[in-house]
Design an enzyme around this catalytic site. Structure first.
Site, PDB file in Angstrom:
ATOM      1  N   ASN A 118       0.824  -1.203   0.000  1.00 34.07           N
ATOM      2  CA  ASN A 118       0.000   0.000   0.000  1.00 34.07           C
ATOM      3  C   ASN A 118       0.870   1.269   0.000  1.00 34.07           C
ATOM      4  O   ASN A 118       1.619   1.478  -0.947  1.00 34.07           O
ATOM      5  CB  ASN A 118      -1.130  -0.015   1.038  1.00 34.07           C
ATOM      6  CG  ASN A 118      -0.702  -0.299   2.452  1.00 34.07           C
ATOM      7  OD1 ASN A 118      -0.219  -1.398   2.743  1.00 34.07           O
ATOM      8  ND2 ASN A 118      -0.907   0.650   3.356  1.00 34.07           N
ATOM      9  N   ASP A 119       0.797   2.092   1.024  1.00 35.87           N
ATOM     10  CA  ASP A 119       1.375   3.440   0.975  1.00 35.87           C
ATOM     11  C   ASP A 119       2.851   3.489   0.576  1.00 35.87           C
ATOM     12  O   ASP A 119       3.652   2.680   1.033  1.00 35.87           O
ATOM     13  CB  ASP A 119       1.317   4.103   2.359  1.00 35.87           C
ATOM     14  CG  ASP A 119      -0.069   4.155   2.962  1.00 35.87           C
ATOM     15  OD1 ASP A 119      -0.204   4.752   4.029  1.00 35.87           O
ATOM     16  OD2 ASP A 119      -0.996   3.585   2.355  1.00 35.87           O
ATOM     17  N   GLN A 135       4.703   0.145   2.193  1.00 35.42           N
ATOM     18  CA  GLN A 135       3.960  -0.731   3.101  1.00 35.42           C
ATOM     19  C   GLN A 135       3.774  -2.066   2.385  1.00 35.42           C
ATOM     20  O   GLN A 135       3.289  -2.116   1.249  1.00 35.42           O
ATOM     21  CB  GLN A 135       2.595  -0.121   3.408  1.00 35.42           C
ATOM     22  CG  GLN A 135       2.688   1.224   4.130  1.00 35.42           C
ATOM     23  CD  GLN A 135       2.998   1.023   5.595  1.00 35.42           C
ATOM     24  OE1 GLN A 135       2.111   0.772   6.400  1.00 35.42           O
ATOM     25  NE2 GLN A 135       4.277   1.132   5.976  1.00 35.42           N
ATOM     26  N   TRP A 143      -4.397  -6.660   2.644  1.00 36.32           N
ATOM     27  CA  TRP A 143      -3.876  -5.863   3.761  1.00 36.32           C
ATOM     28  C   TRP A 143      -4.125  -6.645   5.025  1.00 36.32           C
ATOM     29  O   TRP A 143      -5.098  -7.337   5.171  1.00 36.32           O
ATOM     30  CB  TRP A 143      -4.602  -4.519   3.843  1.00 36.32           C
ATOM     31  CG  TRP A 143      -3.952  -3.555   4.799  1.00 36.32           C
ATOM     32  CD1 TRP A 143      -2.966  -2.655   4.541  1.00 36.32           C
ATOM     33  CD2 TRP A 143      -4.251  -3.404   6.194  1.00 36.32           C
ATOM     34  NE1 TRP A 143      -2.629  -1.946   5.666  1.00 36.32           N
ATOM     35  CE2 TRP A 143      -3.408  -2.387   6.709  1.00 36.32           C
ATOM     36  CE3 TRP A 143      -5.146  -4.025   7.064  1.00 36.32           C
ATOM     37  CZ2 TRP A 143      -3.420  -1.968   8.038  1.00 36.32           C
ATOM     38  CZ3 TRP A 143      -5.162  -3.614   8.394  1.00 36.32           C
ATOM     39  CH2 TRP A 143      -4.306  -2.598   8.870  1.00 36.32           C
ATOM     40  N   THR A 180       3.357   3.977   7.924  1.00 32.84           N
ATOM     41  CA  THR A 180       3.904   4.987   7.019  1.00 32.84           C
ATOM     42  C   THR A 180       4.790   6.029   7.700  1.00 32.84           C
ATOM     43  O   THR A 180       4.576   6.391   8.844  1.00 32.84           O
ATOM     44  CB  THR A 180       2.726   5.669   6.295  1.00 32.84           C
ATOM     45  OG1 THR A 180       2.141   4.692   5.445  1.00 32.84           O
ATOM     46  CG2 THR A 180       3.166   6.850   5.456  1.00 32.84           C
ATOM     47  N   ASP A 244       1.497   8.895  10.411  1.00 33.26           N
ATOM     48  CA  ASP A 244       2.087   9.364   9.147  1.00 33.26           C
ATOM     49  C   ASP A 244       2.850  10.692   9.261  1.00 33.26           C
ATOM     50  O   ASP A 244       2.460  11.703   8.653  1.00 33.26           O
ATOM     51  CB  ASP A 244       1.007   9.487   8.052  1.00 33.26           C
ATOM     52  CG  ASP A 244       0.081   8.277   7.976  1.00 33.26           C
ATOM     53  OD1 ASP A 244      -1.082   8.439   7.591  1.00 33.26           O
ATOM     54  OD2 ASP A 244       0.542   7.166   8.317  1.00 33.26           O
ATOM     55  N   GLU A 298      -5.069  11.381   6.926  1.00 35.75           N
ATOM     56  CA  GLU A 298      -3.939  10.433   6.846  1.00 35.75           C
ATOM     57  C   GLU A 298      -2.888  11.008   5.896  1.00 35.75           C
ATOM     58  O   GLU A 298      -3.190  11.853   5.065  1.00 35.75           O
ATOM     59  CB  GLU A 298      -4.411   9.092   6.258  1.00 35.75           C
ATOM     60  CG  GLU A 298      -5.491   8.379   7.034  1.00 35.75           C
ATOM     61  CD  GLU A 298      -5.693   6.948   6.541  1.00 35.75           C
ATOM     62  OE1 GLU A 298      -5.392   6.028   7.315  1.00 35.75           O
ATOM     63  OE2 GLU A 298      -6.143   6.760   5.389  1.00 35.75           O
ATOM     64  N   ASP A 331      -9.393   9.498   5.092  1.00 32.02           N
ATOM     65  CA  ASP A 331      -9.753   8.131   5.424  1.00 32.02           C
ATOM     66  C   ASP A 331     -11.206   7.838   5.048  1.00 32.02           C
ATOM     67  O   ASP A 331     -11.541   6.741   4.636  1.00 32.02           O
ATOM     68  CB  ASP A 331      -9.555   7.934   6.931  1.00 32.02           C
ATOM     69  CG  ASP A 331      -9.512   6.481   7.328  1.00 32.02           C
ATOM     70  OD1 ASP A 331      -9.602   6.186   8.520  1.00 32.02           O
ATOM     71  OD2 ASP A 331      -9.375   5.629   6.421  1.00 32.02           O
TER      72      ASP A 331
END
Lengths: 637, 188
Positions: A118-119, A135, A143, A180, A244, A298, A331
């Site tokens: 992901n991120d 990530q 996830w 993150t 983050d 986020e 989010d």
């Protein structure tokens, strides 16, 4: 009604019943068709065959006439009229096979060899190498489990070499996830990494890490500061609403300043901390910015852009000819928003230029699938580069079957649009052009209303397309004004005909146009006589499969006087990234065709407007693979 | 790919057989001091590179340690490329300052952008890696070096003017030589 769970999913934590989700990057559908539904599948296949035959009858010769609106029903509905919505949902899992699934893997976009990503995390340039962290779930294609930091390096942001995992969840303070974070490079060259750890009690804390050996240009090994965590959620902030950390910037007092997103009730906020050594922090009173109603912020990003030059700026720059950008990932709706404004350093306040289009309620980096994005300042080429996570819009079942999920967008340079002053421009980094192989050029092709023109370019799954369009002046003048509000997401996509649109390109199409993904412009003449242009990417007919996303993404795009309509499209198997008007409006989508794959994929020009004839000029390059692979120092490369 | 005529392929086969008997023979030799005896080291090594003359002239015109070995030779070659590349970079920068041709300036700027990371990071890292025995990493660096030089080359191929003259070409050849030498190091 309990839907059976496919056996391949038994080792991951998938829920027991699947409800197909209409929106969002994941549609959770994992049921296998029951035996008695095979009859339904047979009926549908016959219906589809009939439809194909009727469509085929329409098409003859070089220029193909698009069927009129009534035959442009979404295929599944047109055929299964009489089958209720609920029972359609039971036909969830399309019979994906290996051929279709393995085609989906991209050739030149960053993705790990397998599993979930992901991120983007801590992107930086160090001693001749671009570093990218991300990530990553080492255990599966969804996830969850425990997320760690993957790592890869490249000389040019395009050709990546996979390195060992940079950080794993081996401390109490990141036991439930190494989440993150961002990198800061100090003036003396030291690399500082700040990241969020989800503790053994799922509290979100901030941690410091740094390279074990700064003389290793590949920065393979990392050390976590022994006295982590360096930041705990402050009073009044939820233990799960604190994550983050950004890249730090220098204040005029000589301190380093970071911001961390959070929320207070439904107001998204950005907290501010100052530090000298990245080990102890003082909370700065107040908030950098807050916008009511936007929910949790986020992956906050905060950076300067020049309003005089095309260069990027180091994160610490402030002063004249500088505007600042606050960017957040919401989010609540899984989209990335930004706002341009001014940063008052003394009062630690960001003020947007246009409060009606404040962060979270105004402009988005990308109107398709693009989340958790992060920029970094590339000091070697003096540019600001943006990374964005592009999730899947197919089913979890398919992700598990194919063994991977998610890609990253091609890194984009970010600059202020000097012509409008009110938006950013994003453009794929120049290095992507090194992948261009042979090209085909088409000049001044006339595309009449209601037609599609096939473009002979050979294979069509890995392309870089640059195109310009003009609508005939007569149609522009004749067209009646309307106060119709066009919205890509609620429109009929490329099937909804207007006087001056839609027109554009059909990518990942097959010969019979049973599958195609239109990327198009839709022009409307407003009640003031001025033209308004919209730019969309339409997934509704991108695949015969019914367990993939079918949305239409897009937005308004500013077109200035005397500008032609221009678009750049990067096609790379299951990802299509499009950039209108030099990057004023960007749309990234994921598509999963079942027929328009391998040698059967085609490219068409199309014009489904009713009045305007469109003249198009374009250049189409075949794109090479980036040969992204593991770093093997023991083997000859 | 066109089918290679039988005559050529059998000739190639003979050359390969010949080479494969020679290589183990030469590598099994202990470090031979420069210019002593038959089969001097420079000669052995340069024979296995694509540009024998260039390789030979560099190795013979550079003072070497009393006990030269393959690693020392590789290091010498990489340092030589670094010197040449730094020189070429200065030359490019000089040309940029003195030209008024917009197009030429852009092409030269592009080349400078290729040479800067080469001189600043890629070649020094290759040299470090060789000294530390990390021949795999050195190999990656050298192929990156080749990419940078090639992309500069492409800017001027086909064009009527070749402002860099031979320079880019020579650096490319030197990198090809270094690449071959490092491959020998990797083989063991």
């Amino acid at each position: 009604m309990v839907i059976p769970i496919p056996s391949s999913a038994s080792d991951s934590e998938l829920p027991c019943s699947y409800i197909p989700v209409a929106d969002g990057p994941h549609s959770h559908s994992g049921a296998e068709p029951r035996p008695r539904l095979k009859k339904g599948v047979f009926v549908i296949s016959c219906g589809l065959l009939l439809l194909f035959l009727s469509l085929f009858a329409f098409f003859n010769g070089q220029t193909q006439t698009l069927p009129n609106v009534s035959t442009w029903q979404p295929l599944s509905r047109g055929v299964s009229s009489g089958v209720s919505e609920k029972s359609t949902s039971l036909l969830n899992a399309y019979p994906w096979n290996n051929t279709m699934l393995s085609w989906q893997r991209t050739a030149y976009h960053f993705q790990p060899q397998n599993n979930w990503m992901n991120d983007p995390n801590g992107p930086l340039y160090y001693r001749g190498w671009y570093h990218f962290f991300y990530q990553y779930n080492p255990k599966g294609a969804v996830w969850g489990d425990v997320i760690v930091w993957g790592h890869a390096v490249s000389r040019d942001l395009i050709h990546w070499l996979h390195l060992p995992l940079a950080m794993v969840a081996d401390q109490w303070y990141d036991k439930n996830g190494v989440w993150t974070g961002s990198a800061t490079i100090l003036p003396d060259g030291q690399v500082i990494m700040l990241y969020t750890g989800s503790t053994n009690e799922s509290v979100q804390v901030q941690n410091l890490a740094y390279p074990a050996d700064p003389s290793d240009p590949l920065l393979v090994d990392w050390i976590k500061y022994p006295s982590n965590p360096v930041l705990f959620p402050p009073p009044g902030i939820g233990a799960k609403d604190f994550r983050d950390p950004t890249t730090a910037w220098l204040t005029s007092q000589g301190k380093w300043r970071i911001t961390i997103g959070s929320k207070l009730n439904k107001t998204g906020i950005a907290l501010v901390y100052d530090t000298i050594d990245f080990k102890t922090y003082e909370r700065v009173e107040g908030l950098l910015h807050a916008v009511p109603g936007t929910g949790m912020w986020e992956c906050v990003d905060f950076f300067p852009v020049s309003n005089k030059s095309e260069s990027g700026l180091d994160t610490s720059i402030n002063g004249e000819n500088v505007k600042h950008v606050v960017k957040v990932s919401l989010d609540d709706d899984r989209h990335d928003y930004y706002a341009l404004g001014s940063y008052d350093e003394k009062n630690v306040k960001f003020t947007p230029d246009d409060s009606k289009n404040d962060v979270g309620i105004g402009l988005r980096y990308d109107y398709g699938i693009f989340y958790a994005s992060k920029t970094f300042y590339d000091q070697s080429k003096g540019r600001r580069v943006l990374w964005g996570w592009i999730g899947e819009s197919d089913s979890e079942y398919a992700d598990v079957a194919k063994g991977w999920a998610s890609v990253q967008g091609i890194p984009r340079t970010v600059t202020l649009d000097q012509k409008t002053g009110s938006n950013l421009l994003q453009w794929p980094v120049a290095e992507v052009e090194s992948l261009r192989l042979r090209s085909d050029e088409f000049e001044n092709l006339t595309v009449k209303p209601g037609s599609a023109v096939p473009l002979e370019i050979g294979t069509a799954a890995q392309l870089d397309i640059v195109a310009e369009f003009e609508i005939d002046k007569e149609a522009l003048e004749k067209t009646v004004e309307s106060n119709m509000e066009y919205k890509c997401s609620t429109s009929g996509g490329a099937a909804e005909r207007g006087a001056l649109g839609p027109f554009g390109l059909l990518v990942l199409a097959d010969d019979d146009l049973s599958e195609y993904t239109p990327t198009y412009f839709y022009v409307v003449k407003g009640s003031d006589g001025h033209l308004k242009t919209f730019f969309c990417s339409d997934q509704s007919r991108s695949s015969l499969a019914n367990d993939v996303g079918k949305k239409i993404f897009g937005s308004f795009v500013p077109v200035l006087k005397d500008e032609k309509l221009s678009v750049r499209i990067l096609v790379d198997h299951s990802i299509v990234e499009s950039f209108a008007q030099g990057g004023r409006t960007c749309v990234t989508s994921r598509v999963y065709p079942t027929r328009a794959i391998y040698g059967a994929a085609r490219l068409f020009l199309f014009n489904n407007a009713t009045e305007g004839t469109v003249t198009a000029s374009l250049k189409v390059w075949q794109m090479n693979s980036a040969f992204i692979r593991p770093y093997h120092p023991d083997q000859r490369n | 790919m066109r089918r290679i005529p039988n005559l050529v392929s059998s000739f190639a086969l003979h050359i390969i057989l010949l080479a494969s008997t020679c290589i183990p023979f030469t590598l099994s030799q202990p470090s031979v001091p420069w210019k002593e005896g038959n089969g001097d080291l420079a000669d052995q090594i340069c024979k296995k590179t694509p540009f024998y003359d260039l390789c030979s002239s560099i190795l013979h015109s550079n003072p070497l340690s009393p006990k030269p070995d393959l690693k020392g030779v590789a290091l010498l070659m990489v340092n030589n490329i670094l010197a040449n590349a730094s020189d070429t970079l200065s030359y490019i920068e000089g040309l940029i300052k003195s030209t008024s041709d917009r197009e030429l300036e852009q092409a030269l700027a592009f080349c400078a952008e290729s040479y800067i990371p080469l001189v600043k990071y890629i070649l020094p890292q290759a040299a470090d890696a060789i000294s530390q025995g990390r021949f795999g990493f050195a190999s990656y660096c050298i192929s990156d070096a080749l990419k940078e030089i090639n992309s500069c080359n492409k800017k001027f191929s086909g064009a009527s003017q070749a402002p860099l003259g031979d320079r880019n070409d020579i650096v490319q050849k030197l990198v090809d030589v270094a690449s071959a030498i490092i491959k020998l190091l990797l083989k063991g």
